[in-house]
Design an enzyme around this catalytic site. Structure first.
Site, PDB file in Angstrom:
ATOM      1  N   ASP A 114       0.860  -1.181   0.000  1.00 44.32           N
ATOM      2  CA  ASP A 114       0.000   0.000   0.000  1.00 44.32           C
ATOM      3  C   ASP A 114       0.897   1.232   0.000  1.00 44.32           C
ATOM      4  O   ASP A 114       1.695   1.412  -0.905  1.00 44.32           O
ATOM      5  CB  ASP A 114      -0.926  -0.073   1.218  1.00 44.32           C
ATOM      6  CG  ASP A 114      -1.988   1.000   1.222  1.00 44.32           C
ATOM      7  OD1 ASP A 114      -2.304   1.516   0.144  1.00 44.32           O
ATOM      8  OD2 ASP A 114      -2.499   1.323   2.307  1.00 44.32           O
ATOM      9  N   GLY A 261     -17.100   2.059  21.404  1.00 46.55           N
ATOM     10  CA  GLY A 261     -15.790   1.788  22.002  1.00 46.55           C
ATOM     11  C   GLY A 261     -15.209   3.048  22.623  1.00 46.55           C
ATOM     12  O   GLY A 261     -15.145   4.081  21.963  1.00 46.55           O
ATOM     13  N   SER A 262     -14.815   2.946  23.887  1.00 48.81           N
ATOM     14  CA  SER A 262     -14.300   4.149  24.556  1.00 48.81           C
ATOM     15  C   SER A 262     -12.837   3.989  24.934  1.00 48.81           C
ATOM     16  O   SER A 262     -12.400   4.455  25.967  1.00 48.81           O
ATOM     17  CB  SER A 262     -15.147   4.476  25.780  1.00 48.81           C
ATOM     18  OG  SER A 262     -15.015   3.442  26.755  1.00 48.81           O
ATOM     19  N   TYR A 264      -8.641   4.319  23.454  1.00 52.70           N
ATOM     20  CA  TYR A 264      -7.862   5.461  22.972  1.00 52.70           C
ATOM     21  C   TYR A 264      -8.500   6.123  21.759  1.00 52.70           C
ATOM     22  O   TYR A 264      -8.659   7.335  21.695  1.00 52.70           O
ATOM     23  CB  TYR A 264      -6.483   5.007  22.483  1.00 52.70           C
ATOM     24  CG  TYR A 264      -5.567   4.454  23.521  1.00 52.70           C
ATOM     25  CD1 TYR A 264      -4.530   5.231  24.013  1.00 52.70           C
ATOM     26  CD2 TYR A 264      -5.709   3.160  23.993  1.00 52.70           C
ATOM     27  CE1 TYR A 264      -3.677   4.722  24.967  1.00 52.70           C
ATOM     28  CE2 TYR A 264      -4.861   2.655  24.953  1.00 52.70           C
ATOM     29  CZ  TYR A 264      -3.838   3.437  25.442  1.00 52.70           C
ATOM     30  OH  TYR A 264      -3.003   2.950  26.387  1.00 52.70           O
ATOM     31  N   ILE A 265      -8.842   5.285  20.776  1.00 56.77           N
ATOM     32  CA  ILE A 265      -9.296   5.834  19.495  1.00 56.77           C
ATOM     33  C   ILE A 265     -10.612   6.580  19.695  1.00 56.77           C
ATOM     34  O   ILE A 265     -10.770   7.727  19.277  1.00 56.77           O
ATOM     35  CB  ILE A 265      -9.453   4.704  18.446  1.00 56.77           C
ATOM     36  CG1 ILE A 265      -8.114   3.984  18.252  1.00 56.77           C
ATOM     37  CG2 ILE A 265      -9.945   5.256  17.118  1.00 56.77           C
ATOM     38  CD1 ILE A 265      -8.186   2.758  17.353  1.00 56.77           C
ATOM     39  N   GLY A 266     -11.549   5.924  20.384  1.00 55.88           N
ATOM     40  CA  GLY A 266     -12.847   6.543  20.623  1.00 55.88           C
ATOM     41  C   GLY A 266     -12.719   7.825  21.409  1.00 55.88           C
ATOM     42  O   GLY A 266     -13.351   8.839  21.093  1.00 55.88           O
ATOM     43  N   MET A 409      -0.291  -3.147  20.805  1.00 57.42           N
ATOM     44  CA  MET A 409      -0.604  -2.550  19.509  1.00 57.42           C
ATOM     45  C   MET A 409      -0.378  -1.045  19.512  1.00 57.42           C
ATOM     46  O   MET A 409      -1.296  -0.244  19.536  1.00 57.42           O
ATOM     47  CB  MET A 409      -2.028  -2.941  19.107  1.00 57.42           C
ATOM     48  CG  MET A 409      -2.143  -4.455  18.893  1.00 57.42           C
ATOM     49  SD  MET A 409      -3.798  -5.043  18.614  1.00 57.42           S
ATOM     50  CE  MET A 409      -3.985  -4.790  16.857  1.00 57.42           C
ATOM     51  N   HIS A 539      13.283  24.755  36.375  1.00 55.93           N
ATOM     52  CA  HIS A 539      12.134  25.418  36.989  1.00 55.93           C
ATOM     53  C   HIS A 539      11.814  26.692  36.228  1.00 55.93           C
ATOM     54  O   HIS A 539      12.719  27.413  35.872  1.00 55.93           O
ATOM     55  CB  HIS A 539      12.445  25.772  38.444  1.00 55.93           C
ATOM     56  CG  HIS A 539      11.335  26.529  39.110  1.00 55.93           C
ATOM     57  ND1 HIS A 539      10.167  25.923  39.499  1.00 55.93           N
ATOM     58  CD2 HIS A 539      11.212  27.846  39.410  1.00 55.93           C
ATOM     59  CE1 HIS A 539       9.365  26.838  40.038  1.00 55.93           C
ATOM     60  NE2 HIS A 539       9.981  28.006  39.984  1.00 55.93           N
TER      61      HIS A 539
END
Lengths: 571, 517
Positions: A114, A261-262, A264-266, A409, A539
């Site tokens: 690809d 889906g909650s 990372y992506i969501g 992943m 600092h």
């Protein structure tokens, strides 16, 4: 350590040359070259003592044969092979492996069917960061309260959808060409086509409709990555029911989008969509949102990232059927109870984003030719990423890294695994410590973590019989965070009070993704709290949140320090 | 609403207002400057010569409109400039005219139904050949979202337009299975409903597919949408034809209020909703009240003289207030941002008028400059228009100072709520005989309305019996007096300002000669 030494050599009498382990110690007489040499020894020794136990092995037990063989071959490939190393898949994992292989003198080829860059660069982390950069700025500009607190006045913030989409697309192309150029410049052969393993040390590749080419290599790395996972019953039309692949193109900003889906992506997409004016409904199969995060961090994140935003959620439910909008009907989502399997609700929304995780992309790899069976699509590997066949035996010269093996992943995990494999095939045994690999979620504010969560650590402690302590610091006490008017945040350290070992660090707050590396490096190098607490932070910076965190940990006085206190170090 | 303007070139909006009756009211600028959250992202794709008639924004506060009646029926031939539909906004009923010649192919939103600003309410076809296509479009628009909408009646066979030759009934969209519809509210709408304790079951959704939007909840709770709640403005939307998206534009509500046992729920009319929003918004302004007794003997005498010429007491009071405001510009100012004074260059007196089922404030513009007779004439026109719901927006929303008079009902004292965007409102009670000390220091009984604050003080000073005595003995010197009570925004108008203004007002009323000049 070499650079430390040479620095001291070049400026032997300077008070400014320093060693990261030294500054907390009293300074006595001027340094000399020999002393520098001593320090080098000491460092090497300490590195060995606390890393060699399980993570980095310098001994070559059981692998000596291969190491000697590859040492001979180093730089001069045997005539029987076209390449020393062939990598199937030019994503971030393949790219990391290729670069390291060239550095090690291997003749390397990479096969890509690809586009170079894989998921991360083209349909993942990279374009999503562009969208999240926009969402962060929109959020700031839209927060009247925030602006007022800074004394700023901004009239209605607006955005041009196409402009935002272009930014994401341009970023992806730029990173893609950087990646391609870096490999070309180093002499990595980029072979175009779909790669298939046809036998031991043999790969064929080619475009559809063209004759296949067969190439041989001493070692092969499979790095074919993953694709969005779409559960059964969900019809993806790419317009109103989409995956992250489509969402990143930002072809529309729906008024109301359901995110299935909650993780990372969501979570990241909820940040983007709500900043651009959408309302969001989360659908989560587990009983609470953000599974996988440390519960305390998850709770705080929900209070900041979900509750005050235009987001609602259904937990403990499966989306069994999702139908795209058509014939004047909205997107419909049928929900059933995750436990009882009884129908629970039907939602009508403008769009649905399927963010239920990712599935390995391993079909057509020809694994059957070498007697390898995938498990739910994942290629089984051992701790050194070497592929395991159907009989449980290691397949010689075949490795699999990244999403395709499913160990962790994450793009940078794939790259680290690739580097680890190259280390092994060039004669240095190496086992990657996955507990030292940080992860980050780029919401506003960000979430990051490394190592174990608190429940995981407590479970492990129970089993192995040690004590666990937790230290926490708030961003509210940090000068830099307050200057930015972003005091919302928490850093949490999970550690062993008996020996000062860092088990896990979790951060929720401004630039958490950048802050985690001090902790992940400490875990990777085996640095203990009693040592790292003496490291100095500029600092005022956000890094002082971690400084505070380490200093607030209560390590028992009996824990040994690896800095030789009896020997004062001078610079 | 904004979409047709954003996607300029090929699509032009086909709805507009009758320019003859509403002269300079709705320049296109005012349309394009208004953006409502749910609409801007939508692009209605208009293929060939089929145009949609949109719900127009008739005022800056209007978010949805109710179809009062369709002037034209489906199948009627329309010519440019003709009225097509009458829309009830939050303030008035308006004729909506077409900008294009064509045939009214389909009515998407029926009479008595409401639609958000910018939603398609009807479909206009340019030629007969396109009617079928237009109807199909209308059917797809209303099919899922308007179960209560009556199916479009067949085009009348008689009349100027014959029925389309090959009009296959493309609008036969199945609407039978829509019987049991549950309430759908967006996440933010649910949050707002919880916050404002609004029962979503009692709210009629106006969003796509009849869903309840945050705006619906805000309207039900009687609050103006705060700026921060409004999503980001989409500056440019370049989107190629997206049929799935376009259909989501149909937004006729499912107007089935759920039955509440033992009570009847009567939803607000759009005007009542607007009043409710304004009243709640007024709570955010720190106001205070100052009362003043004004002797009206001279004014009453003048009124008797000018009454035959058509001058009303309202006009006299408005004129007096306007003349006093000339000398006290701060009372005519307003505070828009909490940080500055906005001095108005004109003195526009808004006067509260009760009309059937509502309240409206027609505005006498430049009341200080017009003479009394013109002002009275103007007022008569405004009241007539208000009762016919024909007021144009600037005839009710351009006031800089409001007058509210309940004197005719015998109300002796009251205080008014300051309308948002103005600095002060004057509440006038009925005249009343009152004892006052005259210039010589004698008590006399005069027609005067006393304000609650002043009353106890007066009683403390004078013996109540002597008041009664005086009322008998000195009835010949009784005076007519009214009490005025002004409510003002204390961020810009202070007690002394108001006192000084009232003093001036009182002097003008007590020496009303200047009013007729």
């Amino acid at each position: 350590m070499h650079s430390i030494c040479s620095q001291a050599t070049a400026v032997p009498r300077s008070n400014f040359a320093f060693d990261s382990h030294a500054p907390a110690l009293p300074i006595s007489k001027p340094i000399n070259l020999r002393f520098c040499g001593l320090r080098k020894e000491a460092f090497g020794f300490s590195g060995l003592t606390h890393s060699c136990s399980s993570r980095v092995r310098f001994t070559s037990r059981g692998h000596s044969k291969r190491i000697s063989a590859s040492a001979e071959n180093n730089g001069t490939p045997p005539k029987s092979f076209d390449y020393d190393l062939i990598i199937i898949g030019a994503g971030v994992g393949g790219h990391g492996a290729a670069l390291h292989a060239v550095e090690k003198g291997l003749k390397t080829a990479i096969i890509e069917g690809d586009v170079v860059g894989g998921t991360c660069v083209n349909r993942g982390c990279v374009p999503s960061k562009a969208l999240l950069a926009v969402s962060g700025k929109m959020r700031e500009l839209q927060s009247e309260h925030h602006m007022k607190a800074l004394g700023l006045q901004v009239s209605a913030a607006g955005y041009d959808r196409q402009g935002v989409a272009d930014h994401a697309n341009n970023l992806a192309s730029k990173i893609r060409s950087n990646l391609t150029n870096s490999m070309k410049a180093l002499g990595v052969d980029i072979l175009t086509g779909f790669g298939t393993v046809v036998g031991p040390q043999k790969v064929k590749y080619g475009k559809v409709g063209f004759p296949d080419n067969i190439v041989t290599a001493k070692d092969i790395i499979i790095a074919t990555g993953s694709v969005p996972f779409v559960p059964k019953g969900i019809e993806v039309d790419g317009k109103t029911v989409i995956t992250s692949d489509h969402a990143l193109k930002l072809e529309s900003v729906p008024d109301w989008i359901a995110i299935v889906g909650s993780g990372y992506i969501g979570l990241e997409f909820s940040d983007v969509y709500t900043a651009l004016g959408s309302e969001v409904t989360f659908i989560e199969a587990l009983d609470q949102l953000m599974p996988g995060f440390d519960p305390e961090i998850g709770k705080l994140a929900q209070r900041v990232l979900i509750n005050p935003r235009k987001i609602d959620y259904h937990t403990g439910v499966f989306a069994t059927k999702i139908t795209p909008a058509k014939d004047g009907k909205p997107v419909t989502i049928e929900l059933i109870d995750a436990k009882t399997k009884e129908p629970k609700d039907t939602l009508e929304v403008d769009a649905a984003l399927i963010a239920t995780g990712r599935a390995p992309f391993t079909n057509g790899l020809g694994l059957e030719n070498i007697n390898v069976e995938t498990q739910r699509g994942f290629v089984p590997v051992d701790e050194r990423m070497q592929v395991i066949d159907a009989n449980g035996n290691l397949v010689p010269h075949l490795y699999c890294i990244g999403d395709a093996n499913g160990k962790m992943m994450l793009a940078h995990a794939a790259s680290a695994q690739g580097i680890s494999v190259v280390e092994q095939v060039t004669g240095r045994d190496h086992v990657l410590n996955h507990l030292s690999i940080p992860a980050a979620c780029f919401t506003h504010p960000e979430i990051s973590m490394v190592g174990l969560t608190e429940p995981q650590a407590r479970e492990k402690a129970e089993k192995e019989g040690f004590e666990v302590s937790v230290a926490k610091t708030s961003f509210k006490a940090n000068t830099k965070a307050l200057a930015e008017n972003e005091g919302e945040g928490l850093a949490k350290l999970i550690y062993r009070p008996d020996n000062g070992e860092i088990l896990g660090v979790h951060i929720f707050g401004l630039h958490a993704a950048d802050l985690i590396h001090e902790a992940s490096n400490a875990i990777a190098l085996g640095t203990r709290i009693q040592d790292i607490k003496f490291a100095v932070h500029a600092h005022p910076t956000l890094s002082e949140v971690l400084d505070e965190l380490f200093k607030s940990a209560k390590v028992k006085a009996t824990a040994s320090s690896h800095v030789p206190v009896s020997e004062p170090v001078a610079v | 609403m904004a979409s047709p303007f954003l996607s300029n070139s090929t699509i032009s909006f086909s709805s507009s207002l009758k320019s003859s009756t509403l002269p300079r009211l709705f320049p296109s600028v005012s349309f394009s400057s208004i953006r409502f959250k749910p609409t801007p992202r939508r692009i209605l794709t208009v293929r060939s010569k089929i145009r949609e008639i949109f719900m127009p924004a008739l005022s800056s506060t209007m978010t949805e409109g109710k179809i009062v009646s369709w002037v034209k029926s489906e199948g009627d031939v329309l010519s440019k400039g003709e009225s097509v539909v009458v829309v009830e906004s939050d303030k008035a009923d308006m004729d909506v005219e077409t900008f294009y010649d064509g045939i009214l192919a389909a009515i998407v939103v029926g009479e008595g139904e409401t639609a958000p600003v910018g939603a398609a309410i009807g479909i206009l076809a340019e030629t007969e050949d396109e009617i079928a296509e237009a109807k199909a479009k209308a059917a797809s628009n209303s099919g899922a979202s308007a179960p209560s909408a009556p199916p479009p009646p067949p085009a009348p066979a008689a009349g100027s337009t014959p029925a389309p030759p090959n009009s296959t009934p493309a609008y036969a969209a199945p609407i039978a299975s829509e019987g049991l519809r549950k309430t759908v509210a967006t996440p933010y709408a649910k949050k707002l409903a919880k916050q404002h304790k609004v029962d979503t079951e009692s709210v009629v959704g106006t969003g796509p597919y009849g869903r309840i939007t945050p705006e619906d909840i805000e309207a039900a709770a009687g609050i103006l949408p705060s700026k921060t709640n409004v999503g980001p403005v989409v500056v440019v939307e370049v989107k190629p034809a997206a049929p799935t998206k376009a259909t989501s534009d149909s937004s006729a509500p499912s107007s089935i209020p759920p039955p509440v046992p033992g009570s009847t729920v009567v939803p607000f009319t759009t005007m009542q909703t607007a009043v409710s929003k304004n009243m709640v918004e007024s709570i955010s302004v720190p106001t205070f009240r100052v009362g003043y007794p004004v002797t009206t003997d001279a004014l009453d005498a003048l009124y008797e003289k000018v009454k035959p010429k058509g001058v009303t007491m309202t006009a006299l009071l408005a004129k007096a207030a306007a003349m006093a405001l000339v000398q006290h510009p701060v009372v005519n100012a307003s505070c828009k941002d909490g940080k500055s004074f906005s001095y108005n260059s004109n003195i526009n007196i808004a006067i509260a008028v009760a009309i059937n089922g509502g309240l409206i404030t027609p505005v006498l513009q430049d009341a200080d400059k017009l003479d009394l007779y013109l002002l009275s004439q103007k007022w008569k026109e405004l009241v007539e228009k208000a009762r016919a719901k024909q007021l144009q927006p600037q005839e009710y929303n351009s006031g800089t100072f409001t007058l509210s008079n309940l004197g005719m009902f015998g109300v002796d004292k009251f205080d008014a709520i300051l309308p948002p965007g103005q600095g002060a409102i004057m509440a006038v009670g009925a005249s009343k005989p009152t004892v006052v000390a005259d210039a010589d220091g004698f008590f006399s009984l005069k027609n005067k309305m006393l304000l609650p604050v002043l009353l106890p003080a007066m009683i403390g000073v004078i013996d109540f019996a002597s008041v009664l005595l005086a009322s008998k003995m000195y009835s010949s010197v009784m005076s007519s007096t009214i009490g005025v009570n002004v409510t003002a925004d204390h961020r810009i108008i202070y007690g002394a300002d108001l006192a000084a203004f009232l003093q001036t007002f009182s002097k003008i009323v007590e020496n009303p000669g200047s009013l007729t000049l």
